[in-house]
Motif scaffolding. Structure first.
Motif, short mmCIF file in Angstrom:
data_model
loop_
_atom_site.label_atom_id
_atom_site.label_comp_id
_atom_site.label_asym_id
_atom_site.label_seq_id
_atom_site.Cartn_x
_atom_site.Cartn_y
_atom_site.Cartn_z
N PHE A 57 67.32 13.12 -150.43
CA PHE A 57 66.42 12.07 -150.90
C PHE A 57 65.83 12.37 -152.29
O PHE A 57 65.04 11.58 -152.80
CB PHE A 57 65.30 11.84 -149.90
CG PHE A 57 65.78 11.27 -148.59
CD1 PHE A 57 66.05 9.91 -148.46
CD2 PHE A 57 65.98 12.08 -147.49
CE1 PHE A 57 66.49 9.38 -147.28
CE2 PHE A 57 66.42 11.56 -146.28
CZ PHE A 57 66.68 10.20 -146.18
N ASN A 58 66.19 13.51 -152.87
CA ASN A 58 65.69 13.92 -154.18
C ASN A 58 64.15 13.93 -154.20
O ASN A 58 63.52 13.33 -155.07
CB ASN A 58 66.25 13.03 -155.28
CG ASN A 58 66.06 13.64 -156.66
OD1 ASN A 58 66.01 14.85 -156.80
ND2 ASN A 58 65.94 12.80 -157.67
N ILE A 59 63.59 14.59 -153.21
CA ILE A 59 62.14 14.73 -153.08
C ILE A 59 61.82 16.21 -152.88
O ILE A 59 62.73 17.02 -152.69
CB ILE A 59 61.58 13.90 -151.89
CG1 ILE A 59 62.23 14.33 -150.57
CG2 ILE A 59 61.75 12.41 -152.15
CD1 ILE A 59 61.67 13.64 -149.34
N ALA A 60 60.54 16.53 -152.89
CA ALA A 60 60.12 17.92 -152.65
C ALA A 60 58.87 17.91 -151.78
O ALA A 60 58.01 17.04 -151.92
CB ALA A 60 59.84 18.64 -153.95
N PHE A 61 58.82 18.85 -150.87
CA PHE A 61 57.64 19.05 -150.03
C PHE A 61 56.95 20.32 -150.52
O PHE A 61 57.54 21.40 -150.47
CB PHE A 61 58.04 19.22 -148.56
CG PHE A 61 58.59 17.98 -147.94
CD1 PHE A 61 57.75 16.98 -147.47
CD2 PHE A 61 59.96 17.80 -147.82
CE1 PHE A 61 58.26 15.84 -146.89
CE2 PHE A 61 60.48 16.66 -147.24
CZ PHE A 61 59.62 15.67 -146.78
N PRO A 62 55.70 20.20 -150.99
CA PRO A 62 54.98 21.40 -151.41
C PRO A 62 54.70 22.29 -150.19
O PRO A 62 54.73 21.83 -149.05
CB PRO A 62 53.69 20.87 -152.02
CG PRO A 62 53.55 19.47 -151.55
CD PRO A 62 54.91 18.99 -151.17
N ASP A 63 54.43 23.54 -150.46
CA ASP A 63 54.22 24.52 -149.39
C ASP A 63 53.20 24.07 -148.35
O ASP A 63 53.40 24.28 -147.16
CB ASP A 63 53.79 25.88 -149.97
CG ASP A 63 54.91 26.57 -150.72
OD1 ASP A 63 56.08 26.14 -150.58
OD2 ASP A 63 54.62 27.53 -151.45
N GLU A 64 52.13 23.42 -148.80
CA GLU A 64 51.08 23.03 -147.85
C GLU A 64 51.54 21.93 -146.89
O GLU A 64 50.90 21.69 -145.87
CB GLU A 64 49.79 22.62 -148.57
CG GLU A 64 49.91 21.43 -149.48
CD GLU A 64 50.28 21.81 -150.92
OE1 GLU A 64 50.29 20.89 -151.75
OE2 GLU A 64 50.56 22.98 -151.21
N GLU A 65 52.65 21.26 -147.18
CA GLU A 65 53.19 20.24 -146.29
C GLU A 65 54.27 20.79 -145.36
O GLU A 65 54.77 20.07 -144.49
CB GLU A 65 53.75 19.07 -147.09
CG GLU A 65 52.69 18.28 -147.80
CD GLU A 65 53.26 17.11 -148.58
OE1 GLU A 65 54.46 16.79 -148.45
OE2 GLU A 65 52.49 16.50 -149.35
#
Length: 89
Positions: A57-65
């Protein structure tokens, strides 16, 4: 939220899960509220799932998520992905 967009995102997530656990039938058998732990997604596979979703999906989840509850079911993952894509209800 667009039903077509939600359905498309869910189908892609199902496909990724089926590929990761090497059970093609899961693509059609997983219910959106079924816990992924029941489908064979352990903590190591969960990491792989997150990486695949980010790439697809060309997205990123930051560590806190990166919490297990944010990836517990297809429904939860779909909501998170759609939010990242800017598609809201």
């Amino acid at each position: 939220m667009s039903y077509a967009a939600k359905n498309s995102v869910q189908q892609m997530i199902r496909s990724i899960i089926a590929t990761i656990v090497r059970k093609p039938e899961l693509e059609y058998q997983l219910h959106e509220s079924q816990r992924l732990l029941e489908a064979g997604i352990d903590s190591m596979l969960l990491i792989h799932l997150v990486v695949q979703i980010e790439a697809e999906f060309n997205i990123a989840f930051p560590d806190e998520e990166l919490l297990q509850e944010n990836f517990s079911t297809i429904a939860v993952i779909t909501e998170n992905v759609m939010r990242k894509l800017g598609i809201h209800s």
